[in-house]
Each structure stands twice: as C-alpha cells, then as structure tokens.
Design a protein around this motif. Structure first.
Motif, PDB file in Angstrom:
ATOM      1  N   SER A  16      -5.499   9.045   1.187  1.00  0.00           N
ATOM      2  CA  SER A  16      -4.946   9.230  -0.158  1.00  0.00           C
ATOM      3  C   SER A  16      -4.943  10.712  -0.520  1.00  0.00           C
ATOM      4  N   ARG A  66       2.475   2.110  -3.426  1.00  0.00           N
ATOM      5  CA  ARG A  66       1.517   3.049  -2.822  1.00  0.00           C
ATOM      6  C   ARG A  66       1.280   4.265  -3.696  1.00  0.00           C
ATOM      7  N   ASN A  83      -1.437   6.799  -2.215  1.00  0.00           N
ATOM      8  CA  ASN A  83      -2.340   6.010  -1.385  1.00  0.00           C
ATOM      9  C   ASN A  83      -1.637   5.548  -0.114  1.00  0.00           C
ATOM     10  N   ASN A  84      -2.444   5.219   0.873  1.00  0.00           N
ATOM     11  CA  ASN A  84      -1.921   4.682   2.139  1.00  0.00           C
ATOM     12  C   ASN A  84      -0.759   5.540   2.657  1.00  0.00           C
ATOM     13  N   LYS A  86       1.814   7.629   4.802  1.00  0.00           N
ATOM     14  CA  LYS A  86       2.456   7.394   6.079  1.00  0.00           C
ATOM     15  C   LYS A  86       3.028   8.703   6.625  1.00  0.00           C
TER      16      LYS A  86
END
Length: 126
Positions: A16, A66, A83-84, A86
C-alpha cells in the motif's frame, strides 16, 4: 498557486501507498479535484475524483476497490490511498483541480483541468 504532491516511492506488488497533495496559495474547497497518472509511453489517464465537499467520488475501473480518494478542505489537502498495488499501477501520479467551481461532470477529462501538481512517481516491483 501550487499543488505539491508527495508520497510516491518504490513498493512491491501487493503493498500500500498513500499520496498527498497540498494546495498552496489558495483554497479549492469549491472545486472538484482528481488524481491522474501517466506511465512511460502512455497518455495521462484518469484515476479518481472527488466532489468539492467530498460527498461524491469516482474511480477508474482499473483501481476501483483498491484506491480511495479523500480530501480535507480545512487543510487544503487531497489524498489517495492505494492498496494492493499492481505492477501496472507504476506511473507518475498527478493531483489536479477542475477548471470551474461546482462542476463535477467534466473532471475525468484532462482538458477540464485547470491546475496540475508536479507529479510524484510510484514504482511497483514484483
């Protein structure tokens, strides 16, 4: 007028990160604000937006669920909690202010933006 963005950095996929943008020189409490991003070799794209009172938000499909956009008008601050993360989230992130007060419908369009922050780099590694 300056929009000072900060919080970018190098993180790993799944981590994050929180971005902040402070408006210096004037208040934008009556303006919609947004985050855009631009990856190398790609056009700048819309990420998230928020109405002037924070009572309406919108997200690109690629970040929905996200990312969370928020603002604190008392502190002239815009934030983006990511968050999360990629790999494809890697980009320079720009905070932005809409071109007219009390207008939200056009905030996704780069051409509607009147003020841009200087950008903060987010790099997501595997």
């Amino acid at each position: 007028v300056q929009l000072q963005a900060s919080g970018g950095g190098l993180v790993r996929a799944g981590d994050s990160l929180s971005l902040s943008c402070v408006a210096v020189g004037r208040t934008f409490s009556n303006y919609a604000m947004a985050w855009f991003r631009q990856a190398p070799g790609k056009e700048r794209e819309f990420v998230a937006s928020i109405r002037w009172r924070g009572d309406g938000k919108d997200y690109a499909d690629s970040v929905k669920g996200r990312f969370t956009i928020s603002r604190d008008n008392a502190k002239n601050t815009l934030s983006l909690l990511m968050n999360n993360l990629k790999l494809e989230d890697s980009a320079v992130y720009y905070c932005a202010v809409g071109g007219r007060p009390y207008v939200y419908s056009d905030i996704r369009r780069s051409s509607f933006i009147h003020h841009w922050g200087q950008g903060t780099l987010v790099t997501v590694s595997s």
